[in-house]
Design a protein around this motif. Structure first.
Motif, PDB file in Angstrom:
ATOM      1  N   THR A 204       0.825  -1.220   0.000  1.00 53.68           N
ATOM      2  CA  THR A 204       0.000   0.000   0.000  1.00 53.68           C
ATOM      3  C   THR A 204       0.853   1.261   0.000  1.00 53.68           C
ATOM      4  O   THR A 204       0.378   2.323   0.422  1.00 53.68           O
ATOM      5  CB  THR A 204      -0.937   0.013   1.229  1.00 53.68           C
ATOM      6  OG1 THR A 204      -0.136  -0.071   2.440  1.00 53.68           O
ATOM      7  CG2 THR A 204      -1.915  -1.157   1.197  1.00 53.68           C
ATOM      8  N   ASP A 205       2.095   1.158  -0.479  1.00 49.55           N
ATOM      9  CA  ASP A 205       3.009   2.309  -0.524  1.00 49.55           C
ATOM     10  C   ASP A 205       3.172   2.965   0.847  1.00 49.55           C
ATOM     11  O   ASP A 205       3.237   4.192   0.962  1.00 49.55           O
ATOM     12  CB  ASP A 205       2.537   3.339  -1.551  1.00 49.55           C
ATOM     13  CG  ASP A 205       2.554   2.794  -2.977  1.00 49.55           C
ATOM     14  OD1 ASP A 205       3.493   2.030  -3.289  1.00 49.55           O
ATOM     15  OD2 ASP A 205       1.643   3.117  -3.754  1.00 49.55           O
ATOM     16  N   GLY A 206       3.184   2.131   1.890  1.00 48.51           N
ATOM     17  CA  GLY A 206       3.419   2.620   3.238  1.00 48.51           C
ATOM     18  C   GLY A 206       2.188   3.102   3.973  1.00 48.51           C
ATOM     19  O   GLY A 206       2.270   3.456   5.156  1.00 48.51           O
ATOM     20  N   ALA A 207       1.028   3.078   3.319  1.00 42.85           N
ATOM     21  CA  ALA A 207      -0.179   3.644   3.940  1.00 42.85           C
ATOM     22  C   ALA A 207      -0.769   2.750   5.024  1.00 42.85           C
ATOM     23  O   ALA A 207      -1.136   3.209   6.101  1.00 42.85           O
ATOM     24  CB  ALA A 207      -1.232   3.918   2.874  1.00 42.85           C
ATOM     25  N   GLY A 208      -0.888   1.462   4.748  1.00 45.44           N
ATOM     26  CA  GLY A 208      -1.527   0.549   5.693  1.00 45.44           C
ATOM     27  C   GLY A 208      -2.998   0.336   5.382  1.00 45.44           C
ATOM     28  O   GLY A 208      -3.500   0.737   4.322  1.00 45.44           O
ATOM     29  N   ALA A 209      -3.692  -0.285   6.310  1.00 45.70           N
ATOM     30  CA  ALA A 209      -5.100  -0.640   6.115  1.00 45.70           C
ATOM     31  C   ALA A 209      -6.016   0.414   6.720  1.00 45.70           C
ATOM     32  O   ALA A 209      -5.793   0.876   7.838  1.00 45.70           O
ATOM     33  CB  ALA A 209      -5.397  -1.997   6.745  1.00 45.70           C
ATOM     34  N   ASP A 210      -7.065   0.756   5.984  1.00 46.42           N
ATOM     35  CA  ASP A 210      -8.067   1.684   6.514  1.00 46.42           C
ATOM     36  C   ASP A 210      -8.970   0.988   7.529  1.00 46.42           C
ATOM     37  O   ASP A 210      -9.399   1.601   8.508  1.00 46.42           O
ATOM     38  CB  ASP A 210      -8.905   2.247   5.365  1.00 46.42           C
ATOM     39  CG  ASP A 210      -8.060   2.999   4.361  1.00 46.42           C
ATOM     40  OD1 ASP A 210      -7.607   4.106   4.694  1.00 46.42           O
ATOM     41  OD2 ASP A 210      -7.826   2.454   3.259  1.00 46.42           O
ATOM     42  N   VAL A 211      -9.255  -0.278   7.296  1.00 46.42           N
ATOM     43  CA  VAL A 211     -10.074  -1.079   8.213  1.00 46.42           C
ATOM     44  C   VAL A 211      -9.410  -2.445   8.378  1.00 46.42           C
ATOM     45  O   VAL A 211      -8.968  -3.046   7.397  1.00 46.42           O
ATOM     46  CB  VAL A 211     -11.516  -1.257   7.690  1.00 46.42           C
ATOM     47  CG1 VAL A 211     -12.311  -2.203   8.597  1.00 46.42           C
ATOM     48  CG2 VAL A 211     -12.224   0.086   7.577  1.00 46.42           C
ATOM     49  N   ILE A 212      -9.329  -2.919   9.614  1.00 45.73           N
ATOM     50  CA  ILE A 212      -8.837  -4.267   9.899  1.00 45.73           C
ATOM     51  C   ILE A 212      -9.924  -5.031  10.638  1.00 45.73           C
ATOM     52  O   ILE A 212     -10.447  -4.544  11.653  1.00 45.73           O
ATOM     53  CB  ILE A 212      -7.549  -4.239  10.749  1.00 45.73           C
ATOM     54  CG1 ILE A 212      -6.424  -3.510  10.017  1.00 45.73           C
ATOM     55  CG2 ILE A 212      -7.113  -5.671  11.105  1.00 45.73           C
ATOM     56  CD1 ILE A 212      -5.145  -3.362  10.833  1.00 45.73           C
ATOM     57  N   LEU A 213     -10.267  -6.206  10.137  1.00 52.17           N
ATOM     58  CA  LEU A 213     -11.209  -7.103  10.814  1.00 52.17           C
ATOM     59  C   LEU A 213     -10.379  -8.203  11.458  1.00 52.17           C
ATOM     60  O   LEU A 213      -9.749  -9.012  10.772  1.00 52.17           O
ATOM     61  CB  LEU A 213     -12.208  -7.687   9.819  1.00 52.17           C
ATOM     62  CG  LEU A 213     -13.307  -8.568  10.410  1.00 52.17           C
ATOM     63  CD1 LEU A 213     -14.214  -7.762  11.343  1.00 52.17           C
ATOM     64  CD2 LEU A 213     -14.149  -9.213   9.306  1.00 52.17           C
ATOM     65  N   ASP A 214     -10.374  -8.232  12.803  1.00 52.54           N
ATOM     66  CA  ASP A 214      -9.445  -9.074  13.549  1.00 52.54           C
ATOM     67  C   ASP A 214     -10.153 -10.090  14.427  1.00 52.54           C
ATOM     68  O   ASP A 214     -11.000  -9.733  15.246  1.00 52.54           O
ATOM     69  CB  ASP A 214      -8.549  -8.197  14.427  1.00 52.54           C
ATOM     70  CG  ASP A 214      -7.645  -9.032  15.331  1.00 52.54           C
ATOM     71  OD1 ASP A 214      -6.918  -9.882  14.790  1.00 52.54           O
ATOM     72  OD2 ASP A 214      -7.697  -8.854  16.558  1.00 52.54           O
TER      73      ASP A 214
END
Length: 326
Positions: A204-214
């Protein structure tokens, strides 16, 4: 009728197929003759004596089912005897009959047979309520789903893609990741061999996840926060990795991020009714159109629920394991 009972907590052998009294539908409930149910992690915890049913719920395991309406309780309208339905339950799905509040009923979708419909209520309600109603996933955002090959995971992949999100998943084998890719997952991470934080950042070009379902809880808490994008949202729905973890508040503040933690089974009836109504409005048209489907690994006879629990505990399956009534 017959149902799976748990005379004493224990291993899969603790599940006993036994004759029990028929349930009676109360005010605003219907009696469903069960065609099939599905195995959820909560059922395993209940069998082990670690997750008691909510007050007033059936003592038998089973958080979802499909079947036909056999009788209407007082005050019920909009449904008829003989209707084919699937239902979200607080318990009682491992039985030949179960009483269900009308607000937790869903019609069997177009193109889905009655047995396979039992794979839908728990996963659709869990994913829609957490990823969309709480975490507000939007088109163009990145969703990370832990346990992408699970029942919850396979539904989250499909719904994420249906709304135009980019979906990343973690799973423990190449075979499971391949199945996730078939469902539309864009970023595939083998958690046994790769660091999901580093892999996600790279993709993600360093951005990360907007939402994580854990589904892991404590053991993933720190890494999940590090994997979040700015303004990211972490939705915790399980505790397979423990219940107590250390949280870096500074990292959370720096990302203006949010953490939510929910369970579905113990929610009040009116909250479940609202979630089921939202699922019927937003998810059911996707299933009717064939854009989303239940993912079923295998069907096992309900009296052999012990074998079904062994399959789920070994984690060799993809999607849902169903229990088919005799």
């Amino acid at each position: 009728m017959h149902a799976i009972t748990i005379p004493e907590p224990g291993g899969p052998e603790a599940l006993v197929w036994d004759e029990v009294p028929d349930p009676v539908p109360g005010e605003g409930e219907v009696l469903v003759e069960v065609a099939a149910g599905a195995v959820n992690r909560a059922d395993i915890l209940q069998r082990q004596g670690r997750y008691d049913p909510p007050p007033g719920a059936s003592p038998y395991p089973g958080l979802e089912c499909s079947g036909r309406i056999a009788a209407l309780g007082p005050g019920v309208s909009g449904w008829s005897v003989g209707d084919e339905v699937c239902a979200l339950l607080s318990g009682g799905g491992y039985a030949e009959k179960v009483a269900v509040p009308v607000g937790q009923l869903l019609p069997v979708p177009e193109g889905v047979d009655l047995v396979r419909a039992s794979a839908l209520p728990e996963v659709t309600c869990t994913v829609w309520s957490n990823v969309f109603m709480v975490a507000h996933l939007r088109p163009g955002e990145t969703l990370l789903v832990h346990g992408g090959s699970s029942g919850i995971g396979t539904m989250a992949i499909q719904l994420g893609k249906a709304v135009g999100a980019r979906v990343a998943v973690t799973a423990g084998t190449k075979e499971k990741l391949d199945r996730c890719a078939e469902l539309g997952a864009d970023i595939l991470i083998n958690y046994r061999e790769q660091d999901f934080v580093a892999e996600l950042k790279a993709a993600t070009d360093g951005a990360g996840a907007d939402v994580i379902l854990d589904n892991m809880g404590a053991s993933y808490l720190d890494r999940n926060v590090r994997a979040l994008a700015v303004n990211g949202r972490l939705a915790i729905i399980g505790m397979q990795g423990g219940v107590k973890g250390e949280l870096n508040i500074g990292a959370l503040l720096g990302k203006r991020a949010a953490i939510s933690a929910t369970s579905l089974r113990a929610r009040p009836r009116d909250e479940k009714t609202a979630i089921v109504a939202a699922v019927r409005e937003h998810v059911w048209p996707l299933i009717d159109a064939g854009r989303v489907r239940p993912v079923v690994d295998r069907e096992i006879p309900l009296p052999d629920a012990a074998n079904a629990h062994r399959v789920v505990e070994e984690s060799g399956h993809v999607g849902k394991v169903l229990l088919v009534a005799p």
